[in-house]
Write a protein that holds these residues in place. Sequence first.
Motif, PDB file in Angstrom:
ATOM      1  N   ALA A 233       0.823  -1.210   0.000  1.00 31.88           N
ATOM      2  CA  ALA A 233       0.000   0.000   0.000  1.00 31.88           C
ATOM      3  C   ALA A 233       0.855   1.256   0.000  1.00 31.88           C
ATOM      4  O   ALA A 233       0.433   2.306  -0.515  1.00 31.88           O
ATOM      5  CB  ALA A 233      -0.938   0.001   1.206  1.00 31.88           C
ATOM      6  N   ASN A 234       2.062   1.176   0.554  1.00 31.07           N
ATOM      7  CA  ASN A 234       2.941   2.342   0.585  1.00 31.07           C
ATOM      8  C   ASN A 234       3.365   2.782  -0.809  1.00 31.07           C
ATOM      9  O   ASN A 234       3.765   3.937  -1.004  1.00 31.07           O
ATOM     10  CB  ASN A 234       4.192   2.040   1.419  1.00 31.07           C
ATOM     11  N   VAL A 235       3.296   1.880  -1.784  1.00 26.57           N
ATOM     12  CA  VAL A 235       3.658   2.226  -3.154  1.00 26.57           C
ATOM     13  C   VAL A 235       2.500   2.918  -3.867  1.00 26.57           C
ATOM     14  O   VAL A 235       2.715   3.788  -4.718  1.00 26.57           O
ATOM     15  CB  VAL A 235       4.076   0.954  -3.925  1.00 26.57           C
TER      16      VAL A 235
ATOM     17  N   ILE B  97      12.026   1.857  -3.132  1.00 30.50           N
ATOM     18  CA  ILE B  97      13.121   0.881  -3.150  1.00 30.50           C
ATOM     19  C   ILE B  97      13.000  -0.105  -1.989  1.00 30.50           C
ATOM     20  O   ILE B  97      13.207  -1.315  -2.156  1.00 30.50           O
ATOM     21  CB  ILE B  97      14.471   1.614  -3.105  1.00 30.50           C
ATOM     22  N   ALA B  98      12.648   0.406  -0.796  1.00 31.72           N
ATOM     23  CA  ALA B  98      12.624  -0.453   0.395  1.00 31.72           C
ATOM     24  C   ALA B  98      11.342  -1.264   0.528  1.00 31.72           C
ATOM     25  O   ALA B  98      11.314  -2.257   1.263  1.00 31.72           O
ATOM     26  CB  ALA B  98      12.814   0.404   1.650  1.00 31.72           C
ATOM     27  N   THR B  99      10.290  -0.871  -0.198  1.00 33.82           N
ATOM     28  CA  THR B  99       9.005  -1.554  -0.038  1.00 33.82           C
ATOM     29  C   THR B  99       8.930  -2.778  -0.935  1.00 33.82           C
ATOM     30  O   THR B  99       8.047  -2.897  -1.780  1.00 33.82           O
ATOM     31  CB  THR B  99       7.841  -0.590  -0.341  1.00 33.82           C
ATOM     32  N   VAL B 100       9.871  -3.695  -0.766  1.00 40.72           N
ATOM     33  CA  VAL B 100       9.870  -4.946  -1.524  1.00 40.72           C
ATOM     34  C   VAL B 100       9.636  -6.133  -0.600  1.00 40.72           C
ATOM     35  O   VAL B 100       9.870  -7.281  -0.993  1.00 40.72           O
ATOM     36  CB  VAL B 100      11.193  -5.109  -2.300  1.00 40.72           C
ATOM     37  N   VAL B 101       9.150  -5.842   0.595  1.00 43.38           N
ATOM     38  CA  VAL B 101       8.923  -6.903   1.580  1.00 43.38           C
ATOM     39  C   VAL B 101       7.987  -7.996   1.060  1.00 43.38           C
ATOM     40  O   VAL B 101       8.239  -9.184   1.299  1.00 43.38           O
ATOM     41  CB  VAL B 101       8.404  -6.287   2.895  1.00 43.38           C
ATOM     42  N   PRO B 102       6.884  -7.665   0.345  1.00 42.03           N
ATOM     43  CA  PRO B 102       6.035  -8.756  -0.154  1.00 42.03           C
ATOM     44  C   PRO B 102       6.781  -9.739  -1.050  1.00 42.03           C
ATOM     45  O   PRO B 102       6.509 -10.940  -1.005  1.00 42.03           O
ATOM     46  CB  PRO B 102       4.942  -8.012  -0.933  1.00 42.03           C
ATOM     47  N   GLN B 103       7.732  -9.247  -1.843  1.00 40.65           N
ATOM     48  CA  GLN B 103       8.467 -10.132  -2.745  1.00 40.65           C
ATOM     49  C   GLN B 103       9.508 -10.965  -2.013  1.00 40.65           C
ATOM     50  O   GLN B 103      10.091 -11.885  -2.592  1.00 40.65           O
ATOM     51  CB  GLN B 103       9.123  -9.304  -3.856  1.00 40.65           C
ATOM     52  N   LEU B 104       9.789 -10.635  -0.746  1.00 36.05           N
ATOM     53  CA  LEU B 104      10.613 -11.490   0.096  1.00 36.05           C
ATOM     54  C   LEU B 104       9.778 -12.467   0.906  1.00 36.05           C
ATOM     55  O   LEU B 104      10.193 -13.595   1.172  1.00 36.05           O
ATOM     56  CB  LEU B 104      11.455 -10.628   1.045  1.00 36.05           C
ATOM     57  N   LEU B 105       8.580 -12.035   1.299  1.00 37.10           N
ATOM     58  CA  LEU B 105       7.713 -12.895   2.092  1.00 37.10           C
ATOM     59  C   LEU B 105       7.148 -14.051   1.267  1.00 37.10           C
ATOM     60  O   LEU B 105       6.974 -15.160   1.789  1.00 37.10           O
ATOM     61  CB  LEU B 105       6.564 -12.071   2.682  1.00 37.10           C
ATOM     62  N   LEU B 106       6.855 -13.817  -0.007  1.00 36.22           N
ATOM     63  CA  LEU B 106       6.268 -14.870  -0.846  1.00 36.22           C
ATOM     64  C   LEU B 106       7.190 -16.081  -0.974  1.00 36.22           C
ATOM     65  O   LEU B 106       6.771 -17.214  -0.703  1.00 36.22           O
ATOM     66  CB  LEU B 106       5.892 -14.296  -2.204  1.00 36.22           C
ATOM     67  N   PRO B 107       8.453 -15.902  -1.382  1.00 34.26           N
ATOM     68  CA  PRO B 107       9.328 -17.091  -1.435  1.00 34.26           C
ATOM     69  C   PRO B 107       9.608 -17.673  -0.058  1.00 34.26           C
ATOM     70  O   PRO B 107       9.806 -18.889   0.074  1.00 34.26           O
ATOM     71  CB  PRO B 107      10.609 -16.567  -2.097  1.00 34.26           C
TER      72      PRO B 107
ATOM     73  N   LEU C 247      -5.770  -2.469  -3.516  1.00 30.44           N
ATOM     74  CA  LEU C 247      -7.109  -1.921  -3.710  1.00 30.44           C
ATOM     75  C   LEU C 247      -7.443  -0.842  -2.679  1.00 30.44           C
ATOM     76  O   LEU C 247      -8.044   0.182  -3.005  1.00 30.44           O
ATOM     77  CB  LEU C 247      -8.149  -3.039  -3.642  1.00 30.44           C
ATOM     78  N   LEU C 248      -7.066  -1.081  -1.432  1.00 30.03           N
ATOM     79  CA  LEU C 248      -7.438  -0.150  -0.363  1.00 30.03           C
ATOM     80  C   LEU C 248      -6.477   1.020  -0.232  1.00 30.03           C
ATOM     81  O   LEU C 248      -6.785   1.989   0.475  1.00 30.03           O
ATOM     82  CB  LEU C 248      -7.520  -0.903   0.968  1.00 30.03           C
ATOM     83  N   ALA C 249      -5.324   0.952  -0.872  1.00 32.83           N
ATOM     84  CA  ALA C 249      -4.326   2.003  -0.700  1.00 32.83           C
ATOM     85  C   ALA C 249      -4.843   3.359  -1.163  1.00 32.83           C
ATOM     86  O   ALA C 249      -4.675   4.375  -0.463  1.00 32.83           O
ATOM     87  CB  ALA C 249      -3.053   1.628  -1.471  1.00 32.83           C
TER      88      ALA C 249
END
Length: 402
Positions: free
Chosen positions: A10-12, A96-106, A133-135
Amino acid sequence: MALACGVSVANVYFPQALTPLIADGLGITPSAAAGVATVTQLGYAAGIFLLVPLGDRLPRRPLITVLLVVTACALLAAGLAPAAGCLLAADAVIGIATVVPQLLLPMAAGLVAPDRRGSVIGTLQGGLIGGILLARTFGGVLGEHLGWRSPYLVAAALTAVLALVLGVTLPAGAPAVRDRYPALLLGTVRMVRTEAGLRRSAFCQAALFGAFSAAWTALALLITGPRYRMDAQTVGVLALIGAVSMFCAPAAGRWVDRRGADRVNAWCVTATLAAAGVLAAGAVGGAVGLAALTLGLLLLDVAVQCSQVANQARIFALRPEARSRLNTAYMTCSFLGGSAGSWLSVRAYALAGWPGVCVLIALAAALAPGALLGLFAGRRRGPRPEDPSSPPTVAPRTGSPR
């Protein structure tokens, strides 16, 4: 983890709803304020390529925690920014730092048995879709009532709490490889050439995401044009229909676990082709055309999100020690496909109007490699042996043990 995916992504997207408020608050032009959202998106794409491969080299729990802390600090800096330049710099760091979802998935894919991998990926993907959607609603409502700075400050607090929670609750894990950073980036690029399953998933998703981006990019031109003469707010209302895909993603994951990724991909390609035909009726205008647009966009959104679940389940089954790099290569190809779809849709609309965009959507779906072939092959011979996400076959029992 699903909640963390939603809050992080959502931050993106919430800065997109703040463009006019930022322009008024900082005394800059609307086009300059729009650069805030653009810089955040570009930062996100760069972060996927530069930071996500580190998930194979570093322990993921401290890496995720540090990235969330950096994001929270950047959100705080953006909320207190005195000028446009400071805001742009802070938003670049946020992206740049908001890539946490792409680390959590794997990471999640490696915590469960293979027969539950699709279901778990679908659950996290549902959280991701909900955050997207809610962002815009979050940013727009808070910004309208409390000023454009308030969404940044609230998001900073939420992200800081998330960093604390995940830092305590995520399981610890050892690094999968010891490669140096340049080797990680080079290995990410090399995997596209060496891993057939990755190429198949990446190109399929790039084609379908290109169709998705083409539809939504040209939709604003159609809705605000002479055929409908509506405002851009209508596009936002139509975007809410994507909430259905938030509930379809977990179901798609369970289907992947039972039937294999090929079957789900085949359904998604077929649904995208059908969506192109339904969307073409939107050219007639009026209530009939608006109903066709609603139905077609719903079908397209569900197809693309379900395809995402199937393709990620396939790539995460390829090489357990390289899941972050596989996801990096996959997401990079997907973003490239989406960018190409947006660029081509504007030109298709200029040349042939909305019917030309629908033809582009159908062509993009037809380019998805091997999906329909996988369906027919699966019917004849069972799951393909080279597809690691296909459900295992069980040999028939014989009278004597082997």
